[in-house]
Scaffold this motif. Structure first.
Motif, PDB file in Angstrom:
ATOM      1  N   HIS A 109     -21.451 -36.964 -36.607  1.00  0.00           N
ATOM      2  CA  HIS A 109     -20.438 -37.863 -36.060  1.00  0.00           C
ATOM      3  C   HIS A 109     -19.354 -38.227 -37.067  1.00  0.00           C
ATOM      4  O   HIS A 109     -18.244 -38.572 -36.689  1.00  0.00           O
ATOM      5  N   ASP A 110     -19.647 -38.122 -38.361  1.00  0.00           N
ATOM      6  CA  ASP A 110     -18.656 -38.461 -39.389  1.00  0.00           C
ATOM      7  C   ASP A 110     -17.553 -37.419 -39.527  1.00  0.00           C
ATOM      8  O   ASP A 110     -16.442 -37.756 -39.937  1.00  0.00           O
TER       9      ASP A 110
ATOM     10  N   ALA B  25     -17.190 -34.582 -37.067  1.00  0.00           N
ATOM     11  CA  ALA B  25     -17.079 -33.756 -35.861  1.00  0.00           C
ATOM     12  C   ALA B  25     -15.636 -33.608 -35.386  1.00  0.00           C
ATOM     13  O   ALA B  25     -15.290 -32.595 -34.778  1.00  0.00           O
ATOM     14  N   ASP B  26     -14.785 -34.578 -35.686  1.00  0.00           N
ATOM     15  CA  ASP B  26     -13.379 -34.467 -35.283  1.00  0.00           C
ATOM     16  C   ASP B  26     -12.699 -33.286 -35.966  1.00  0.00           C
ATOM     17  O   ASP B  26     -11.827 -32.650 -35.371  1.00  0.00           O
ATOM     18  N   GLN B  27     -13.091 -32.979 -37.190  1.00  0.00           N
ATOM     19  CA  GLN B  27     -12.531 -31.808 -37.872  1.00  0.00           C
ATOM     20  C   GLN B  27     -12.901 -30.530 -37.127  1.00  0.00           C
ATOM     21  O   GLN B  27     -12.084 -29.632 -36.956  1.00  0.00           O
ATOM     22  N   LEU B  28     -14.156 -30.442 -36.684  1.00  0.00           N
ATOM     23  CA  LEU B  28     -14.601 -29.292 -35.904  1.00  0.00           C
ATOM     24  C   LEU B  28     -13.847 -29.246 -34.587  1.00  0.00           C
ATOM     25  O   LEU B  28     -13.376 -28.188 -34.162  1.00  0.00           O
ATOM     26  N   ARG B  29     -13.700 -30.379 -33.931  1.00  0.00           N
ATOM     27  CA  ARG B  29     -13.001 -30.452 -32.649  1.00  0.00           C
ATOM     28  C   ARG B  29     -11.563 -29.948 -32.798  1.00  0.00           C
ATOM     29  O   ARG B  29     -11.080 -29.165 -31.976  1.00  0.00           O
ATOM     30  N   GLN B  30     -10.900 -30.367 -33.851  1.00  0.00           N
ATOM     31  CA  GLN B  30      -9.518 -29.936 -34.095  1.00  0.00           C
ATOM     32  C   GLN B  30      -9.448 -28.441 -34.381  1.00  0.00           C
ATOM     33  O   GLN B  30      -8.539 -27.749 -33.914  1.00  0.00           O
ATOM     34  N   ALA B  31     -10.408 -27.922 -35.138  1.00  0.00           N
ATOM     35  CA  ALA B  31     -10.421 -26.501 -35.469  1.00  0.00           C
ATOM     36  C   ALA B  31     -10.644 -25.636 -34.228  1.00  0.00           C
ATOM     37  O   ALA B  31     -10.165 -24.502 -34.170  1.00  0.00           O
ATOM     38  N   LEU B  32     -11.352 -26.174 -33.246  1.00  0.00           N
ATOM     39  CA  LEU B  32     -11.670 -25.425 -32.037  1.00  0.00           C
ATOM     40  C   LEU B  32     -10.737 -25.762 -30.874  1.00  0.00           C
ATOM     41  O   LEU B  32     -11.036 -25.445 -29.725  1.00  0.00           O
ATOM     42  N   HIS B  33      -9.621 -26.391 -31.176  1.00  0.00           N
ATOM     43  CA  HIS B  33      -8.664 -26.767 -30.132  1.00  0.00           C
ATOM     44  C   HIS B  33      -8.092 -25.518 -29.468  1.00  0.00           C
ATOM     45  O   HIS B  33      -7.664 -24.584 -30.147  1.00  0.00           O
ATOM     46  N   VAL B  34      -8.098 -25.504 -28.162  1.00  0.00           N
ATOM     47  CA  VAL B  34      -7.569 -24.380 -27.391  1.00  0.00           C
ATOM     48  C   VAL B  34      -6.089 -24.620 -27.160  1.00  0.00           C
ATOM     49  O   VAL B  34      -5.711 -25.592 -26.520  1.00  0.00           O
ATOM     50  N   GLY B  35      -5.275 -23.731 -27.710  1.00  0.00           N
ATOM     51  CA  GLY B  35      -3.832 -23.813 -27.531  1.00  0.00           C
ATOM     52  C   GLY B  35      -3.364 -22.869 -26.438  1.00  0.00           C
ATOM     53  O   GLY B  35      -4.146 -22.412 -25.611  1.00  0.00           O
ATOM     54  N   ALA B  36      -2.088 -22.547 -26.465  1.00  0.00           N
ATOM     55  CA  ALA B  36      -1.498 -21.700 -25.433  1.00  0.00           C
ATOM     56  C   ALA B  36      -1.197 -20.293 -25.954  1.00  0.00           C
ATOM     57  O   ALA B  36      -0.368 -19.596 -25.404  1.00  0.00           O
ATOM     58  N   ASP B  37      -1.879 -19.864 -26.994  1.00  0.00           N
ATOM     59  CA  ASP B  37      -1.587 -18.578 -27.627  1.00  0.00           C
ATOM     60  C   ASP B  37      -2.492 -17.453 -27.155  1.00  0.00           C
ATOM     61  O   ASP B  37      -2.909 -16.607 -27.937  1.00  0.00           O
ATOM     62  N   GLY B  38      -2.809 -17.405 -25.895  1.00  0.00           N
ATOM     63  CA  GLY B  38      -3.691 -16.352 -25.387  1.00  0.00           C
ATOM     64  C   GLY B  38      -5.130 -16.811 -25.369  1.00  0.00           C
ATOM     65  O   GLY B  38      -5.454 -17.941 -25.723  1.00  0.00           O
ATOM     66  N   PRO B  39      -6.029 -15.920 -24.966  1.00  0.00           N
ATOM     67  CA  PRO B  39      -7.451 -16.285 -24.863  1.00  0.00           C
ATOM     68  C   PRO B  39      -8.010 -16.720 -26.223  1.00  0.00           C
ATOM     69  O   PRO B  39      -7.917 -15.971 -27.192  1.00  0.00           O
ATOM     70  N   PRO B  40      -8.554 -17.921 -26.293  1.00  0.00           N
ATOM     71  CA  PRO B  40      -9.103 -18.398 -27.566  1.00  0.00           C
ATOM     72  C   PRO B  40     -10.434 -17.733 -27.883  1.00  0.00           C
ATOM     73  O   PRO B  40     -11.323 -17.655 -27.024  1.00  0.00           O
ATOM     74  N   ARG B  41     -10.551 -17.244 -29.078  1.00  0.00           N
ATOM     75  CA  ARG B  41     -11.785 -16.605 -29.528  1.00  0.00           C
ATOM     76  C   ARG B  41     -12.145 -17.188 -30.882  1.00  0.00           C
ATOM     77  O   ARG B  41     -11.404 -17.026 -31.846  1.00  0.00           O
TER      78      ARG B  41
ATOM     79  N   ASP C 190     -25.782 -32.583 -35.633  1.00  0.00           N
ATOM     80  CA  ASP C 190     -26.329 -33.603 -34.740  1.00  0.00           C
ATOM     81  C   ASP C 190     -25.791 -33.402 -33.328  1.00  0.00           C
ATOM     82  O   ASP C 190     -25.093 -32.426 -33.047  1.00  0.00           O
ATOM     83  N   SER C 191     -26.130 -34.319 -32.441  1.00  0.00           N
ATOM     84  CA  SER C 191     -25.735 -34.193 -31.041  1.00  0.00           C
ATOM     85  C   SER C 191     -24.223 -34.211 -30.866  1.00  0.00           C
ATOM     86  O   SER C 191     -23.700 -33.591 -29.929  1.00  0.00           O
ATOM     87  N   THR C 192     -23.513 -34.875 -31.755  1.00  0.00           N
ATOM     88  CA  THR C 192     -22.049 -34.889 -31.680  1.00  0.00           C
ATOM     89  C   THR C 192     -21.508 -33.485 -31.886  1.00  0.00           C
ATOM     90  O   THR C 192     -20.626 -33.032 -31.158  1.00  0.00           O
ATOM     91  N   ALA C 193     -22.028 -32.790 -32.881  1.00  0.00           N
ATOM     92  CA  ALA C 193     -21.595 -31.411 -33.147  1.00  0.00           C
ATOM     93  C   ALA C 193     -21.919 -30.505 -31.968  1.00  0.00           C
ATOM     94  O   ALA C 193     -21.096 -29.667 -31.578  1.00  0.00           O
ATOM     95  N   ILE C 194     -23.096 -30.666 -31.408  1.00  0.00           N
ATOM     96  CA  ILE C 194     -23.490 -29.865 -30.246  1.00  0.00           C
ATOM     97  C   ILE C 194     -22.523 -30.113 -29.092  1.00  0.00           C
ATOM     98  O   ILE C 194     -22.060 -29.174 -28.439  1.00  0.00           O
TER      99      ILE C 194
END
Length: 93
Positions: free
Chosen positions: A7-8, A10-26, A38-42
Motif C-alpha cells: 500500500h505504500d 502501489a501508486d507507482q505500480l498503478r502509474q506505470a501500468l496506466h493504459v494510454g491511447a497509444d495502441g494495445p497496452p502490453r 500485498d492485496s493492494t498490489a494484487i
C-alpha cells in the motif's frame, strides 16, 4: 521492480501500468526482485489487466520469486494473468 509492493508504493505500480491511447497496452513485469506483494498490489495488477484487456492488450508476470509465486498461487492471480518462468519467455510468447 524490486523489494516490496504494498500500500505504500502501489501508486507507482498503478502509474506505470496506466493504459494510454497509444495502441494495445502490453506490459511485462519482471518481478524476480520482488520479495512481497500485498492485496493492494494484487488489486492494482488485476485492475491493470482488466484495463489492458479492454484496450486489446495484456499484463504478464515474469520470473516470480518464491514468495511472490506463493502469493500469486494462493490468490489465484495466475488464473487471471499469464505468468512465465523467465523474462525471455514472457517477451517472446
Amino acid at each position: 521492480m524490486g523489494g516490496e509492493i504494498d500500500h505504500d508504493n502501489a501508486d507507482q505500480l498503478r502509474q506505470a501500468l496506466h493504459v494510454g491511447a497509444d495502441g494495445p497496452p502490453r506490459f511485462v513485469l519482471d518481478v524476480s526482485a520482488v520479495t512481497f506483494m500485498d492485496s493492494t498490489a494484487i488489486s492494482v495488477l488485476v485492475a491493470a489487466n482488466n484495463a489492458a484487456g479492454e484496450a486489446g492488450g495484456w499484463v504478464r508476470l515474469a520470473a516470480m520469486s518464491e514468495p511472490v509465486q506463493r502469493v500469486v498461487e494462493i490468490v489465484r492471480l495466475d488464473t487471471v494473468l499469464t505468468c512465465y518462468l523467465t523474462l525471455s519467455q514472457a517477451l517472446t510468447d
